[in-house]
Structures are given as C-alpha cells and as structure tokens.
Design an enzyme around this catalytic site. Structure first.
Site, short mmCIF file in Angstrom:
data_model
loop_
_atom_site.label_atom_id
_atom_site.label_comp_id
_atom_site.label_asym_id
_atom_site.label_seq_id
_atom_site.Cartn_x
_atom_site.Cartn_y
_atom_site.Cartn_z
N GLY A 1 0.81 -1.20 0.00
CA GLY A 1 0.00 0.00 0.00
C GLY A 1 0.84 1.25 0.00
N ASP B 1 10.82 29.80 22.23
CA ASP B 1 12.05 29.33 22.89
C ASP B 1 12.69 30.34 23.82
OD1 ASP B 1 13.03 31.19 21.10
OD2 ASP B 1 14.64 29.91 20.34
N THR B 2 12.03 31.49 24.06
CA THR B 2 12.64 32.50 24.92
C THR B 2 12.95 31.95 26.31
OG1 THR B 2 11.68 34.41 23.79
CG2 THR B 2 12.27 34.71 26.09
N ASP C 1 -1.12 -8.53 1.36
CA ASP C 1 0.09 -8.62 0.55
C ASP C 1 0.44 -10.07 0.24
OD1 ASP C 1 0.25 -5.90 0.60
OD2 ASP C 1 1.95 -5.78 1.96
N GLY D 1 1.49 5.27 1.29
CA GLY D 1 1.49 5.84 2.62
C GLY D 1 2.75 5.55 3.40
N HIS E 1 0.49 0.93 9.63
CA HIS E 1 -0.78 1.25 9.00
C HIS E 1 -1.73 1.98 9.95
CE1 HIS E 1 0.73 -2.27 6.68
NE2 HIS E 1 0.40 -1.48 5.69
#
Length: 546
Positions: free
Chosen positions: A57, A387-388, A113, A59, A218
């Site tokens: 598949g 991020d200060t 599969d 993805g 998945h």
C-alpha cells in the site's frame, strides 16, 4: 488534521508522478497501465538478471518506489493508501521485468500482501516465469504471535537481495540470501500519535501524555500504551525488548526509521540515545536516522536490527542508485577538535573572588529565570518561536554552573564574565544582545565605578547594535525605564518601572524588532513580550533582596 492534496482518489498516482518528475531523467519509468495498475520500474532494466520486486500500500513513502534503482528494487507495485496492490498489478509487474533468470518477490507479512503477491506468483509460474517469494516478518511487538508483521526491517532484505542480484547471482542464491536475512531481522516501533489519512476524519486515540509501543505501519494500535517519558526511558524499554533477540557477540546493522513526522532534531537525539543504550554494544553499522518506511504522518520511529556477517556487511554497505536509501555508517566515536584559545581562555579572564551579596543576587536572579522557563516559552509561543524561556534558562544555568569561577568581588570583571558566559551559552539574538549589554557595561564600570551609569552604557550599546528602542515591543521596553529609574538609586522604583514597561507591551500590536515583527496585530494583542517579562521579573527579584 490538514493535508496537502487535490483529490483523495488521485493522491497516490499524483505522488508517484511527482517522484518520477523529480528523479534523474531516464532512471525510472512507469507502465502505461497507470493509474489502475501502478508499477514503477527501472528505465534501464534489460531483464538480464534476477528481478527484485516489492510493494504494498501507499502511505509508506519513500517505500516502495523510492527504492527502485540499480542495486535495490527492479520494480515496485503500489496499491492505494494502506491497501495491497491487486493480483493483476503484481502480475503485470512480474511480466514487465522478469527475464530468463527469474524474479524474487519481497513481501511484508500482511494478509493482503501475502495473498495478492502469492496468487500473482502462482499465475506467473503457470505462464512459465521463474518466481520465488520471501516473506518478511520482523516485528517483535507481540511475543509468540504466529504471523508477525513485516515493517521497516524489510528494507534490509531489499538491500541484500538487490546486492546479490546486481552481482549476477541466480534466483535460488538471491532468494536464499534474502530469506536468511529476513530470518535475522528484528524491529520495534514507538509513536506519540496515530497517523492521519488524507480525506478521512481523524481521531487520535492517544491521550496527551500517552504513547504507543509496538505498533505497525498502518495506523493500527500498538501492543501497549505507555506514559510519555524521556526518550532515554523509551529507548531503554525498546532495547530491553530487542536485545534478547540479538546474538551475543555478533555485529549488527541498525536502521533508525522515522515513521513520518518526527523532526530531524528529535531523530538525532533518538539516534544518540539508542547508541548509548545497551543496544549500542551490538551495533556495527547505522542506517539513518531517516524516513524510509513511514506511516504517513505518524509521530514515531522504529528500530530494526539485522545480524551481520562479512557477506551481509558488504551488501548493506554497497553503493546503490536510489537516494531514499541512506548509506550505512560504521559505528564510531565523536571526533573532538580543540577550539582556538585566546589569552583570556588560556589564563582565565579573572581570578575567582567572593562577595556574598553579589552571589546571593546572581543566584536568585538565575533561579527565578529558570523557574520562569515554561511561562516565558508559553508567551513566546504566542508571538514568536516559543524558545525565549529555554534560551534564558540555558544562560541562567550556565551562570550558576560557573558561579564559583566568577570574580564576585570585582563588579567590572563580574560583568565581563557574565557577558562571556551568556555569549557562549545562550542561542539566538538574546544571547548576543545580553553579551553586548554586559560587555559594554563592564568597560564602562572599569572606567568609572558607577553601576547605574555602567548599565545604561550597556543598554546604549545593546540598542545601537540591536536596533530596538522603547516602543518596539522588546525587552528594551522594560529594561530602559528600569535602568533610568535605577539611576536615582531606588531599586524598588526600577522594579515598578520594569513591570510597567513589560505590561505596556500587551497593547503594542506592532512589533518593530525580533521575530514578533513577523506576527500580525491580531496575534500580538494582549500578549506581553516574553523578553520584557523576563527583565521585569529579574528586577522584581533584585528589589526583594534589597
């Protein structure tokens, strides 16, 4: 969740075409059976060797089409997102690339599969093709299960089979190497979120403080939920599950796989942590960290290990054409090169000295800034990059760590030392600005022992180089009025001025400096500048100690 796509029905075919358009011209092609049958194959393939075919598949990009090329796959067959390709699609791929030496199908151990590739193999044999199939079942998430899943460790099988096929070996030999490799691979995944399928409603089954251990590719639930914890603990748990399956004394290759959405910064932290864990002593080769067998946008990673011998090591390290495969790196120690030293570094900028009042003040200020880390980050997340607080706290921690080395009995030298420390330990513009402030103040203090005048001199240099002034919505809005008030000798007045300056930034809906200058008025309204808040807090602490 939000996604970039046109129509759900065409997302896979458009993505495969995007891969073809951005791959070196003439290297890859697709069959004209597109879009119903989606097969990507080597454009230069002459059927003179064993063909290596895999797929599944969509993805999982860059798998599987991203690994088509010399040295790895001959062809990849794609289904729709998380759906196995049809029997006809697999059979078409076999017909397209299989010559006299036959084809090897590499299949992940999922029912769809196995069935579709398996029936295609049987039909191909009936047509006279020589076809073998290897099933990969490397996932160890559920002990004792009869049918373990095939996950990222499958890529080792692609690599090893492709290596032997490229060397011209026959199908029986190539299949034997692939099957033996598949039996010597173990994998385990960990994620902090489920994945989101484009065009489908998404609901994350995990709580804010939960993760899943032992999940597939998945979006299916993991074997167990675990509490959110430091990555060292997560890796420790994974190492405890993986280690018993490894042969003691043997060398192994490690594949560190990004399941789709973990930032590179975090993936390299994961890599360092894995190599420092008990798994590290087993590892000789490292592949990644990189997104190689993903689960769309899953915020997780997986670890796959394969036992090495001389032949497998040659196979894993051999150069290949597909760029999606990350070249294996031999395990090594970090190389450290001595940084250039100035006279002050070699001889010490100043001799440590003691002053209990200065020690108490610096300690209190630093501890306050560290305590405010999360709140300052929260404020900065509203108007900047969040991020200060971490930046300021990093500087404060560095000052505390070197407190005993400071010349606390010499104010000018102390200011200079603070400038050096903050310039080194604080990132971004804040560290540079404060280093300028303290360095310039130290110079003024050395010329004239007046702390208020020295700090104003530091402010002057900081605003000159930084370009910000009062009203620009920065720390200057609190620092400038505070230092002006301090000139009268009243620290309480300075603290009030700083607090008032920080509060005034809430009504400044247009920033003229810093990252907040890129933020719209709607997002700035009512939010105080975090740098100004930090300054106000520091003056408040100083006033409380006076």
């Amino acid at each position: 969740m939000k996604h970039f796509f046109n129509r759900r029905e065409t997302i896979v075919t458009e993505a495969l075409d995007g891969l073809l358009l951005t791959t070196s011209s003439g290297r890859l092609a697709r069959l004209d059976s597109f879009p119903d049958i989606k097969v990507i194959l080597r454009a230069d393939w002459d059927k003179s060797g064993v063909a290596i075919i895999s797929g599944g598949g969509a993805g999982h990009e860059p798998s599987h089409a991203g690994f088509v090329g010399k040295g790895m796959l001959t062809a990849a067959v794609s289904g729709e997102i998380f759906a196995s390709p049809s029997v006809d699609a697999v059979l078409t791929a076999i017909r397209a690339v299989t010559g006299p030496k036959g084809a090897l199908l590499i299949v992940k151990n999922y029912t769809g599969d196995r069935l579709n590739f398996g029936l295609a193999a049987e039909k191909a044999r009936a047509e006279g093709f020589d076809v073998e199939m290897v099933i990969v079942a490397d996932d160890i998430a559920i002990p004792g299960i009869n049918q373990p899943r095939g996950v990222a460790g499958t890529l080792f099988v692609h690599k090893i089979a492709g290596y032997h096929a490229e060397r011209g070996e026959d199908l029986k030999t190539v299949a034997a190497h692939a099957a033996a490799a598949a039996g010597d691979i173990v994998s385990l995944g960990m994620s902090l979120s489920t994945c989101s399928v484009p065009g489908q409603a998404h609901e994350d089954r995990l709580g804010a403080d939960e993760g899943e251990l032992g999940l597939g590719i998945h979006g299916e639930p993991g074997a167990e939920r675990i509490a959110l914890q430091p990555v060292a603990d997560i890796v420790g748990t994974m190492a405890a599950r993986l280690s018993p399956a490894l042969r003691e004394g043997a060398h192994h290759a490690l594949l560190i796989n990004n399941l789709g959405a973990v930032p590179p910064l975090e993936m390299t932290v994961i890599a360092k942590t894995v190599l420092a864990s008990p798994l590290g002593r087993h590892i000789r080769l490292i592949v990644g960290p990189a997104p190689m067998m993903t689960a769309l946008n899953m915020n997780g990673f997986s670890l796959s290990l394969i036992r090495l011998d001389a032949t497998r090591e040659a196979a894993v390290t051999a150069a290949v054409e597909p760029h999606a495969w990350k070249p294996a790196v031999e395990r090594h120690e970090i190389k450290v090169i001595v940084a250039p030293r100035t006279a002050s570094h070699l001889n010490g900028a100043a001799t440590p000295g003691e002053n209990s009042r200065n020690r108490r003040l610096i300690t209190a200020l630093c501890e306050h800034l560290i305590e405010q880390e999360n709140e300052l980050n929260r404020l900065d997340g509203r108007v900047g990059d969040g991020d200060t607080g971490s930046t300021v706290a990093a500087g404060a921690r560095s000052v505390l760590a070197r407190l005993d080395t400071l010349p606390l009995d010499k104010p000018a030298a102390t200011l200079a030392s603070l400038g050096d420390i903050l310039g080194t330990s604080m990132g971004g513009s804040s560290g540079v600005l404060l280093s300028i402030f303290f360095t310039a103040a130290a110079k003024a203090m050395a010329d004239k022992a007046d702390i208020s005048a020295a700090l104003l001199a530091g402010l002057d240099r900081m605003t000159f180089y930084g370009g910000a002034g009062v009203g620009d919505r920065t720390m200057v809005d609190a620092l400038s009025p505070a230092l002006q008030a301090l000139a009268s000798g009243d620290i309480a007045a300075a603290a009030r001025a700083a607090a008032s300056g920080a509060e005034s930034t809430k009504t400044m809906t247009k920033a003229r400096a810093g990252r907040a200058s890129y933020v719209g008025e709607r997002d700035l309204a009512g939010v105080a500048d975090p740098g100004a808040v930090a300054v106000a807090g520091a003056f408040g602490v100083a006033a409380s100690l006076a």
